[in-house]
Design a protein around this motif. Structure first.
Motif, PDB file in Angstrom:
ATOM      1  N   GLU A  57       0.834  -1.201   0.000  1.00 37.21           N
ATOM      2  CA  GLU A  57       0.000   0.000   0.000  1.00 37.21           C
ATOM      3  C   GLU A  57       0.874   1.259   0.000  1.00 37.21           C
ATOM      4  O   GLU A  57       0.636   2.192  -0.763  1.00 37.21           O
ATOM      5  N   LEU A  60       2.564   1.648  -3.504  1.00 43.66           N
ATOM      6  CA  LEU A  60       1.638   2.109  -4.532  1.00 43.66           C
ATOM      7  C   LEU A  60       1.253   3.570  -4.309  1.00 43.66           C
ATOM      8  O   LEU A  60       1.162   4.348  -5.266  1.00 43.66           O
ATOM      9  N   ASP A  61       1.039   3.948  -3.059  1.00 39.74           N
ATOM     10  CA  ASP A  61       0.738   5.351  -2.760  1.00 39.74           C
ATOM     11  C   ASP A  61       1.916   6.246  -3.126  1.00 39.74           C
ATOM     12  O   ASP A  61       1.737   7.351  -3.647  1.00 39.74           O
ATOM     13  N   ARG A  64       2.008   6.685  -6.832  1.00 40.04           N
ATOM     14  CA  ARG A  64       0.916   7.578  -7.237  1.00 40.04           C
ATOM     15  C   ARG A  64       1.250   9.045  -6.969  1.00 40.04           C
ATOM     16  O   ARG A  64       0.995   9.905  -7.796  1.00 40.04           O
ATOM     17  N   ILE A  82      -3.763  -5.318  -5.626  1.00 41.09           N
ATOM     18  CA  ILE A  82      -4.434  -4.361  -6.512  1.00 41.09           C
ATOM     19  C   ILE A  82      -5.831  -4.853  -6.872  1.00 41.09           C
ATOM     20  O   ILE A  82      -6.789  -4.076  -6.882  1.00 41.09           O
ATOM     21  N   HIS A  85      -8.106  -4.067  -4.075  1.00 38.76           N
ATOM     22  CA  HIS A  85      -8.225  -2.638  -3.777  1.00 38.76           C
ATOM     23  C   HIS A  85      -8.374  -1.872  -5.094  1.00 38.76           C
ATOM     24  O   HIS A  85      -7.397  -1.339  -5.619  1.00 38.76           O
ATOM     25  N   ASP A  87      -9.161   0.948  -6.031  1.00 38.84           N
ATOM     26  CA  ASP A  87      -8.703   2.340  -6.165  1.00 38.84           C
ATOM     27  C   ASP A  87      -7.263   2.423  -6.709  1.00 38.84           C
ATOM     28  O   ASP A  87      -6.804   3.518  -7.059  1.00 38.84           O
ATOM     29  N   TYR A  88      -6.566   1.291  -6.819  1.00 39.50           N
ATOM     30  CA  TYR A  88      -5.224   1.283  -7.401  1.00 39.50           C
ATOM     31  C   TYR A  88      -5.214   0.854  -8.853  1.00 39.50           C
ATOM     32  O   TYR A  88      -4.160   0.872  -9.503  1.00 39.50           O
ATOM     33  N   LEU A  91      -3.429   2.781 -11.755  1.00 41.32           N
ATOM     34  CA  LEU A  91      -1.961   2.775 -11.860  1.00 41.32           C
ATOM     35  C   LEU A  91      -1.429   1.648 -12.739  1.00 41.32           C
ATOM     36  O   LEU A  91      -0.265   1.669 -13.097  1.00 41.32           O
TER      37      LEU A  91
END
Length: 95
Positions: A57, A60-61, A64, A82, A85, A87-88, A91
């Motif tokens: 997490e 990935l954040d 981003r 991913i 989740h 929201d990823y 990416l």
């Protein structure tokens, strides 16, 4: 117990440390405008603590917020994270 997650670009990996001892890592390689996550590993004694999820997490954040890189989840753990989740998804380059 203190937890620290950071990117170590010189080693092409994100690490997670507990009380200053590395407990896991997520390796990657850069390919032009893509970051390919190749392997995620956590100390077997710490696998039930959710460290791998926290590490991925964070990574990935970080991708981003600090780059325009596209993520290639070659590592199955990263791919499953991913998928779980959505929201990823923006990416990802699965090609």
């Amino acid at each position: 117990m203190s937890t620290m997650i950071r990117n170590e670009p010189g080693q092409n990996r994100y690490t997670i440390a507990l009380d200053d001892q590395v407990a896991g890592f997520a390796d990657y390689r850069l390919e032009g405008s893509r970051i390919v996550f190749t392997r995620t590993e956590v100390d077997p004694r710490r696998r039930k603590a959710g460290l791998a999820g926290a590490l991925v997490e964070y990574a990935l954040d970080d991708v981003r917020t600090s780059s325009a890189l596209t993520v290639v989840p070659q590592c199955t753990f990263v791919a499953h994270f991913i998928d779980a989740h959505p929201d990823y998804q923006e990416l990802v380059d699965r090609g």
